[in-house]
Design a protein around this motif. Sequence first.
Motif, PDB file in Angstrom:
ATOM      1  N   ALA A  68       0.832  -1.204   0.000  1.00  0.00           N
ATOM      2  CA  ALA A  68       0.000   0.000   0.000  1.00  0.00           C
ATOM      3  C   ALA A  68       0.868   1.257   0.000  1.00  0.00           C
ATOM      4  CB  ALA A  68      -0.937  -0.004   1.205  1.00  0.00           C
ATOM      5  N   ILE A  69       1.930   1.258   0.800  1.00  0.00           N
ATOM      6  CA  ILE A  69       2.832   2.411   0.855  1.00  0.00           C
ATOM      7  C   ILE A  69       3.510   2.630  -0.487  1.00  0.00           C
ATOM      8  CG2 ILE A  69       5.017   3.223   1.829  1.00  0.00           C
ATOM      9  CD1 ILE A  69       4.173   2.080   4.502  1.00  0.00           C
ATOM     10  N   ILE A  70       4.012   1.548  -1.081  1.00  0.00           N
ATOM     11  CA  ILE A  70       4.698   1.671  -2.375  1.00  0.00           C
ATOM     12  C   ILE A  70       3.726   2.144  -3.449  1.00  0.00           C
ATOM     13  CG2 ILE A  70       5.913   0.398  -4.180  1.00  0.00           C
ATOM     14  CD1 ILE A  70       7.001  -1.424  -1.952  1.00  0.00           C
ATOM     15  N   SER A  71       2.510   1.595  -3.446  1.00  0.00           N
ATOM     16  CA  SER A  71       1.505   2.010  -4.424  1.00  0.00           C
ATOM     17  C   SER A  71       1.175   3.494  -4.266  1.00  0.00           C
ATOM     18  CB  SER A  71       0.234   1.173  -4.259  1.00  0.00           C
ATOM     19  OG  SER A  71       0.481  -0.186  -4.522  1.00  0.00           O
ATOM     20  N   LYS A  72       1.094   3.956  -3.024  1.00  0.00           N
ATOM     21  CA  LYS A  72       0.834   5.370  -2.753  1.00  0.00           C
ATOM     22  C   LYS A  72       1.956   6.235  -3.304  1.00  0.00           C
ATOM     23  CE  LYS A  72      -0.559   9.162  -0.531  1.00  0.00           C
ATOM     24  NZ  LYS A  72      -1.737   9.953  -0.933  1.00  0.00           N
ATOM     25  N   ARG A  73       3.194   5.831  -3.068  1.00  0.00           N
ATOM     26  CA  ARG A  73       4.353   6.603  -3.532  1.00  0.00           C
ATOM     27  C   ARG A  73       4.451   6.612  -5.052  1.00  0.00           C
ATOM     28  NH1 ARG A  73       8.406   7.635   0.248  1.00  0.00           N
ATOM     29  NH2 ARG A  73       9.992   7.464  -1.382  1.00  0.00           N
ATOM     30  N   GLU A  74       3.977   5.535  -5.683  1.00  0.00           N
ATOM     31  CA  GLU A  74       4.044   5.431  -7.141  1.00  0.00           C
ATOM     32  C   GLU A  74       2.825   6.029  -7.825  1.00  0.00           C
ATOM     33  OE1 GLU A  74       6.624   3.983  -9.171  1.00  0.00           O
ATOM     34  OE2 GLU A  74       7.636   4.379  -7.254  1.00  0.00           O
ATOM     35  N   GLY A  75       1.838   6.461  -7.033  1.00  0.00           N
ATOM     36  CA  GLY A  75       0.647   7.063  -7.608  1.00  0.00           C
ATOM     37  C   GLY A  75      -0.321   6.083  -8.237  1.00  0.00           C
ATOM     38  N   ILE A  76      -0.249   4.813  -7.827  1.00  0.00           N
ATOM     39  CA  ILE A  76      -1.134   3.794  -8.414  1.00  0.00           C
ATOM     40  C   ILE A  76      -2.131   3.248  -7.388  1.00  0.00           C
ATOM     41  CG2 ILE A  76       0.536   3.105 -10.182  1.00  0.00           C
ATOM     42  CD1 ILE A  76       1.326   0.747  -8.439  1.00  0.00           C
ATOM     43  N   LEU A  77      -2.155   3.821  -6.184  1.00  0.00           N
ATOM     44  CA  LEU A  77      -3.070   3.359  -5.149  1.00  0.00           C
ATOM     45  C   LEU A  77      -4.461   3.937  -5.369  1.00  0.00           C
ATOM     46  CD1 LEU A  77      -3.092   1.784  -2.356  1.00  0.00           C
ATOM     47  CD2 LEU A  77      -2.981   4.047  -1.293  1.00  0.00           C
ATOM     48  N   ASP A  78      -5.475   3.087  -5.225  1.00  0.00           N
ATOM     49  CA  ASP A  78      -6.860   3.554  -5.289  1.00  0.00           C
ATOM     50  C   ASP A  78      -7.206   4.123  -3.905  1.00  0.00           C
ATOM     51  OD1 ASP A  78      -9.586   3.946  -5.405  1.00  0.00           O
ATOM     52  OD2 ASP A  78      -9.985   2.104  -6.526  1.00  0.00           O
ATOM     53  N   GLU A  79      -7.006   5.424  -3.721  1.00  0.00           N
ATOM     54  CA  GLU A  79      -7.184   6.039  -2.409  1.00  0.00           C
ATOM     55  C   GLU A  79      -8.645   6.082  -1.978  1.00  0.00           C
ATOM     56  OE1 GLU A  79      -4.729   9.368  -1.308  1.00  0.00           O
ATOM     57  OE2 GLU A  79      -3.584   9.193  -3.164  1.00  0.00           O
ATOM     58  N   ASN A  80      -9.547   6.110  -2.937  1.00  0.00           N
ATOM     59  CA  ASN A  80     -10.966   6.056  -2.579  1.00  0.00           C
ATOM     60  C   ASN A  80     -11.295   4.731  -1.909  1.00  0.00           C
ATOM     61  OD1 ASN A  80     -11.588   8.610  -3.590  1.00  0.00           O
ATOM     62  ND2 ASN A  80     -11.922   7.815  -5.665  1.00  0.00           N
ATOM     63  N   LEU A  81     -10.677   3.663  -2.410  1.00  0.00           N
ATOM     64  CA  LEU A  81     -10.893   2.344  -1.821  1.00  0.00           C
ATOM     65  C   LEU A  81     -10.229   2.258  -0.453  1.00  0.00           C
ATOM     66  CD1 LEU A  81     -12.380  -0.174  -2.740  1.00  0.00           C
ATOM     67  CD2 LEU A  81     -10.250  -1.045  -3.701  1.00  0.00           C
TER      68      LEU A  81
END
Length: 458
Positions: free
Chosen positions: A406-419
Motif C-alpha cells: 500500500a505504501i509503495i503504491s501510494k508513492r508510485e501514484g497507483i493506489l486507489d485512495e478512494n478504496l
Amino acid sequence: MTNFGLQILMGLVLGVALGFLALALGGDAEKNPNWLMTTLDTIGSSYVSLLKAAVVPLVVTAVISSIANLSQVTNAARLAWKTILWFAGTALIAVVIGILLGAIFRPGANTGMSAPDTYSGTTGSWLSFVTSIIPANFLGLTVSTEEADGDLTSSPTFNVLQILVISGAIGIAALKVGKAAEPFLAFIRSALAIIQKVLWWIIRLAPLGTLGLIGTAVFTYGWTTMGSLAKFVILLYVGLAIVGFVVYPVLARTQGLSVKQFFSGVWPAAQIGFVSRSSIGTMPVTQRVAERNFGVPQAFASFAVPFGATTKMDGCAAVYPALAATFVAQFYGIDLSIAQYVLIVVVSVLGSAATAGTTGATVMLTLTLSTLGLPLDGVGLLLAIDPIIDMGRTALNVSGQALIPAIISKREGILDENLYNAKRSSDWFESDLSAEEFSGTDEEKENREREASGVGVG
C-alpha cells in the motif's frame, strides 16, 4: 471472534488442562511417558510435520509465481526493487527493536545456568552465513548422518534459504524467457492453487495441533519452568506491539495514509494470521485485504503479497530472532560482542525467508544461533512457548505484508485512495475463511471478485 478463533482458544485451554492431567498421571517425558502424554505429543508433532511437509512446494511455487506476475506490472523492475528495499528497511527497524529490548531488560540474565556440554565456545562466522545461502544442489537438499545403537541413519533436510535462492533464479529466468515459459508458469500457478487448498485443510486442523503442542509443553516443562520464560514472552509481545502499533502507523502516516483505515483494513488478515499461525496460509486473505481494503492494484498485489509471505517476517524473522538470540546468550551466561550483534542484524534481514511462512520461526532461530555459534539447546528451550508467541508474530507478519504494498503504491501514484479510505464492512471476512478463496485459476478468482463487487468497500 470467529468460530475458527474460538476453536483455537478452546484448543489452547483444553491443551493446558490435559497437560496438567498428564502431569497428575505421573511418568517422565523422555524415559517413561504416560499414555496421555504420548497421545498429546503424537497429535502435536503430527500437526507440525504436516505444516513442514508443505514448506518446500509452497516456497517454490509462491516465489516463482510472484516473480512471474511482475510481467503484468508497469515499471516492474522499479516496483520489485522498492518492495525488497521496503521489506528490508522495516525488518531492520524491527531487528533493532528486538536487540534493544533484549540488551536493556535482559530477560535471560541471572538464571544460574551454564552453557551445555555440546557448546564449544566458538563465535559466529560471517563466512558460515554466506556459504549457507549458496545452493549445494538444485533441490537445496542436505543429508545428515547420525549413529544410534551402532547403526547409521541418514535423514534428508531442506535448506529453505537455498530453496528461495533457487526459486528466485527460476522465476527471474522464466520472466526473461517470456512466451516460451508460459506453459511452465501455468503449471506453477495451478500447482500453487492446489497446494494452497491442501494447506487450508491443514490450517483447519490448527485447534487440534494447538491442543497437542500446548499439552506436551505443560507436561514436559511444568508450569514453574514455563513461568520462568514469562519475562521473555511479555518482552516479545512488547516488541511486536511497538512495531505494529508505533512503527507501522508512523510509516503509514508519513506516507499520507490514514492510520485508522490501516488498522480497520488489515484486521481480517491479522486475525486469521493470529489464529492460524501461518503467513502463507493467510496469504489469500492478506492479498484480498491489500487489493480490496487498501486499493493496491491486483497486478502488483499478486507479486508483493506472495513474495512477502515468504520473505517479509517482521515478527518471526526480525523481532523474535533478535530478542531470542540475546535471551539464549544471557540464559547460558554467554557475552555477545558488538560484531555478533551486527551479525544478528544481517542474518535476520537477509535470512527472513528461512521461516517459510508456515512453521513459525524455529528454522530462523536455528539459523541465527548456529551462525552466532550459540548453543542450539536454546531452540528446544523456546519451543515450549512457541505456540503462545507464534500467534502474535504471525499477526505482525501479515500486517506488514499488507501495509508495504500500500505504501509503495501510494508513492508510485497507483493506489486507489478512494478504496483505501472507504467505509469498512466485515461481511466479506467470513466468506474469505472459505477454502474456495484459497484456490482457483485467475479467471475463477476474477469471477468471484465480480460476484462480490461492492462488498467490504462501503
